[in-house]
Scaffold this active site. Structure first.
Site, PDB file in Angstrom:
ATOM      1  N   HIS A  49       0.902  -1.042  -0.028  1.00 24.03           N
ATOM      2  CA  HIS A  49       0.053  -0.189  -0.020  1.00 24.03           C
ATOM      3  C   HIS A  49       0.897   1.269  -0.112  1.00 24.03           C
ATOM      4  O   HIS A  49       2.116   1.058   0.197  1.00 24.03           O
ATOM      5  CB  HIS A  49      -0.859  -0.112   1.233  1.00 24.03           C
ATOM      6  CG  HIS A  49      -0.144   0.101   2.544  1.00 24.03           C
ATOM      7  ND1 HIS A  49      -0.339  -1.170   3.314  1.00 24.03           N
ATOM      8  CD2 HIS A  49       0.575   0.840   3.167  1.00 24.03           C
ATOM      9  CE1 HIS A  49       0.460  -0.819   4.647  1.00 24.03           C
ATOM     10  NE2 HIS A  49       1.045   0.487   4.335  1.00 24.03           N
TER      11      HIS A  49
HETATM   12  P1  TYD Z   1      -1.976  -3.577   7.371  1.00 23.51           P
HETATM   13  O1  TYD Z   1      -1.974  -2.033   7.424  1.00 23.51           O
HETATM   14  O2  TYD Z   1      -2.544  -4.421   6.796  1.00 23.51           O
HETATM   15  O3  TYD Z   1      -0.588  -4.186   7.735  1.00 23.51           O
HETATM   16  P2  TYD Z   1       0.885  -4.006   6.954  1.00 23.51           P
HETATM   17  O4  TYD Z   1       1.547  -2.778   7.170  1.00 23.51           O
HETATM   18  O5  TYD Z   1       1.295  -5.321   6.604  1.00 23.51           O
HETATM   19  O6  TYD Z   1      -0.021  -3.616   5.367  1.00 23.51           O
HETATM   20  O7  TYD Z   1      -2.520  -3.824   9.202  1.00 23.51           O
HETATM   21  C1  TYD Z   1      -2.892  -4.994   9.584  1.00 23.51           C
HETATM   22  C2  TYD Z   1      -4.427  -4.835  10.523  1.00 23.51           C
HETATM   23  O8  TYD Z   1      -3.987  -3.822  11.548  1.00 23.51           O
HETATM   24  C3  TYD Z   1      -5.349  -3.885   9.750  1.00 23.51           C
HETATM   25  O9  TYD Z   1      -6.614  -4.344  10.163  1.00 23.51           O
HETATM   26  C4  TYD Z   1      -5.369  -2.443  10.137  1.00 23.51           C
HETATM   27  C5  TYD Z   1      -4.753  -2.740  11.633  1.00 23.51           C
HETATM   28  N1  TYD Z   1      -3.775  -1.660  12.370  1.00 23.51           N
HETATM   29  C6  TYD Z   1      -4.202  -0.586  13.225  1.00 23.51           C
HETATM   30  O10 TYD Z   1      -5.264  -1.026  14.002  1.00 23.51           O
HETATM   31  N2  TYD Z   1      -3.378   0.075  13.674  1.00 23.51           N
HETATM   32  C7  TYD Z   1      -2.196   0.536  13.077  1.00 23.51           C
HETATM   33  O11 TYD Z   1      -1.502   1.371  13.561  1.00 23.51           O
HETATM   34  C8  TYD Z   1      -1.641  -0.530  11.850  1.00 23.51           C
HETATM   35  C9  TYD Z   1      -0.550  -0.289  11.310  1.00 23.51           C
HETATM   36  C10 TYD Z   1      -2.568  -1.253  11.531  1.00 23.51           C
END
Ligand code: TYD
Length: 136
Positions: A49
């Site tokens: 992303h």
């Molecule tokens: P995601 O953004 O998909 O992780 P990655 O960095 O691998 O792309 O986040 C995973 C899950 O955690 C998603 O449901 C959102 C949640 N999340 C939070 O609640 N707070 C945060 O600060 C972050 C980074 C993710």
């Protein structure tokens, strides 16, 4: 592309090593959130992303992983394997993280609170946004 490795000063004495991270000293923004990922399964890719506004610094405090960053034109790959190095990533950079080792702990410092509407999770949309920006 506004992404680069930051080297942190290690404070080493007979007891071991210490690194201090401080906003506007060795981290180029005000730190509003810290999160970390660990127990990442082999062959998993995370990230995939971009953020409209968020800036981040990624630090592999244990183990290693590979981060690929693109602005839609150029692509850079960084292997993070040292707790005394961080990868700064500006806004509007598509990134993914791969090749986590079982002991990897990837610490992330973020310039803002969690906000799902700041995410661009569709690569085609990211390309559209970044082309608009380049054409401005
Ligand atoms: P995601 O953004 O998909 O992780 P990655 O960095 O691998 O792309 O986040 C995973 C899950 O955690 C998603 O449901 C959102 C949640 N999340 C939070 O609640 N707070 C945060 O600060 C972050 C980074 C993710």
């Amino acid at each position: 592309m506004n992404t680069n490795i930051i080297s942190f000063n290690e404070i080493i004495d007979t007891r071991g090593s210490l690194i201090a991270l401080e906003a506007f000293a060795n981290i180029p923004f005000s730190i509003k959130r810290v999160y970390y990922m660990y127990n990442v399964q082999l062959n998993v890719m995370r990230g995939e992303h971009a953020h409209k506004e968020l800036q981040q610094v990624l630090i592999c405090v244990a183990g290693s992983c590979t981060v690929r960053v693109t602005d839609g034109v150029d692509c850079l790959e960084f292997k993070l394997s040292r707790p005394d190095q961080g990868l700064y990533m500006d806004r509007m950079l598509w990134h993914d993280m791969r090749y986590f080792s079982t002991e990897t702990v990837l610490l992330v410092l973020a310039s803002d609170h969690y906000n799902e509407s700041d995410y661009i999770r569709d690569y085609d949309l990211f390309m559209k946004f970044s082309k608009t920006k380049i054409g401005e």
